[in-house]
Design an enzyme around this catalytic site. Structure first.
Site, PDB file in Angstrom:
ATOM      1  N   SER A 136     -51.984  51.789  -0.918  1.00  0.00           N
ATOM      2  CA  SER A 136     -51.791  51.077   0.335  1.00  0.00           C
ATOM      3  C   SER A 136     -52.451  51.869   1.457  1.00  0.00           C
ATOM      4  CB  SER A 136     -50.279  50.946   0.618  1.00  0.00           C
ATOM      5  OG  SER A 136     -50.028  50.538   1.942  1.00  0.00           O
ATOM      6  N   TYR A 149     -41.304  54.192   1.415  1.00  0.00           N
ATOM      7  CA  TYR A 149     -42.495  53.607   0.779  1.00  0.00           C
ATOM      8  C   TYR A 149     -43.701  54.525   0.940  1.00  0.00           C
ATOM      9  CZ  TYR A 149     -46.024  50.038  -0.328  1.00  0.00           C
ATOM     10  OH  TYR A 149     -47.070  49.329  -0.875  1.00  0.00           O
TER      11      TYR A 149
END
Length: 278
Positions: A136, A149
């Site tokens: 990401s 995360y």
């Protein structure tokens, strides 16, 4: 024979689009999901689908062996896509929440990766295969409310960098896929984890939760700025799978590309300011 690929997290979003897109491109796709009802839906759509829960070692073992059986012992590629978020201020994330998110976003992923490498080493004269890890933009830079995360994606990036170095003497290629905002159910799927773990009402940041995060989680409608459809990721996955010499990283969406440059050239204080005010 069509090349085989095992994909995790195919119930929706990036994994779902990748499964259909790669099947249309001629790949033999094993589209796995955590829940059997999602597998049934994918099978009704013409995909080869079976259960594989990356948080469950027994499910990993059964799902990986099922993929090998269906591929007659061969696995050409693995796309580790399954992941979830647990939003909240880092100071409010309890250890149990970190253990849970790392189990899915890193530990289970690494289990599959190690299994795939063992199989791929036996393919070709010097081993042969490709492993794609879904990271990401948050694997490059941190962002408020995303600490848990971010921690998993930073860890994934580091582990994949090492594996890529260690696999240089084989024909096995490790690739990081780094999307930014992509149309999916990712935000909606994060809500149960937030509600399970984050005691925001008793947080020192309660007012900030009410002003910022709760609105983002429960009330935001429409696409985010610079958001792209999941098909944009599928196109990049195909390039990464089929390129003779794939890149180490494929950045997708404008925010990811901008942050990739900013991470390299901006001093930390200036980057912090950009992230805090972006």
């Amino acid at each position: 024979m069509a090349k085989t690929i095992l994909i995790t997290g195919c119930s929706s979003g990036i994994g779902y689009d990748a499964a259909h897109g790669l099947k249309a491109a001629g790949w033999k796709v094993f589209a796995t999901c955590r829940r059997e009802e999602d597998c049934e839906r994918l099978r009704a759509e013409g995909l080869t689908s079976f259960q594989l829960d990356v948080a469950d070692p027994e499910s990993i073992d059964a799902g990986f062996n099922e993929a090998l059986a269906r591929g007659h012992g061969r696995l050409d590629a693995l796309y580790n896509n399954a992941a979830f978020a647990c939003p909240g201020a880092a100071e409010d994330i309890p250890p149990g929440a970190l253990r849970e998110i790392f189990e899915t976003n890193l530990f289970g992923l690494h289990d599959l990766t190690a299994r795939a490498i063992k199989v791929m080493r036996a393919q070709g004269d010097n081993g042969e295969g490709r492993i794609l890890q879904c990271s990401s933009v948050l694997g490059m830079v941190g962002y408020q409310w995303r600490g848990a995360y971010v921690a998993t994606k930073f860890a994934l990036e580091g582990l994949t960098d090492v594996l890529r170095l260690e696999m240089r003497d084989t024909g096995i290629k490790l690739v990081l896929i780094e999307p930014g905002p992509i149309t999916s159910k990712f935000r909606k799927n994060a809500i149960p984890h937030f509600e399970k773990w984050v005691d925001w009402k008793n947080s020192a940041r309660r007012a900030q939760y009410e002003e910022q995060l709760l609105d983002q989680l429960y009330h935001r409608e429409g696409p985010a700025k610079f958001e792209l459809p999941a098909s944009a990721v599928t196109q990049v996955i195909l390039r990464a799978l089929e390129a003779p010499r794939p890149k180490a990283r494929y950045m997708i969406t404008t925010p990811t590309k901008v942050m990739g440059v900013a991470r390299r050239i901006l001093p930390d204080r200036m980057l912090d300011w950009v992230l805090a005010n972006g």
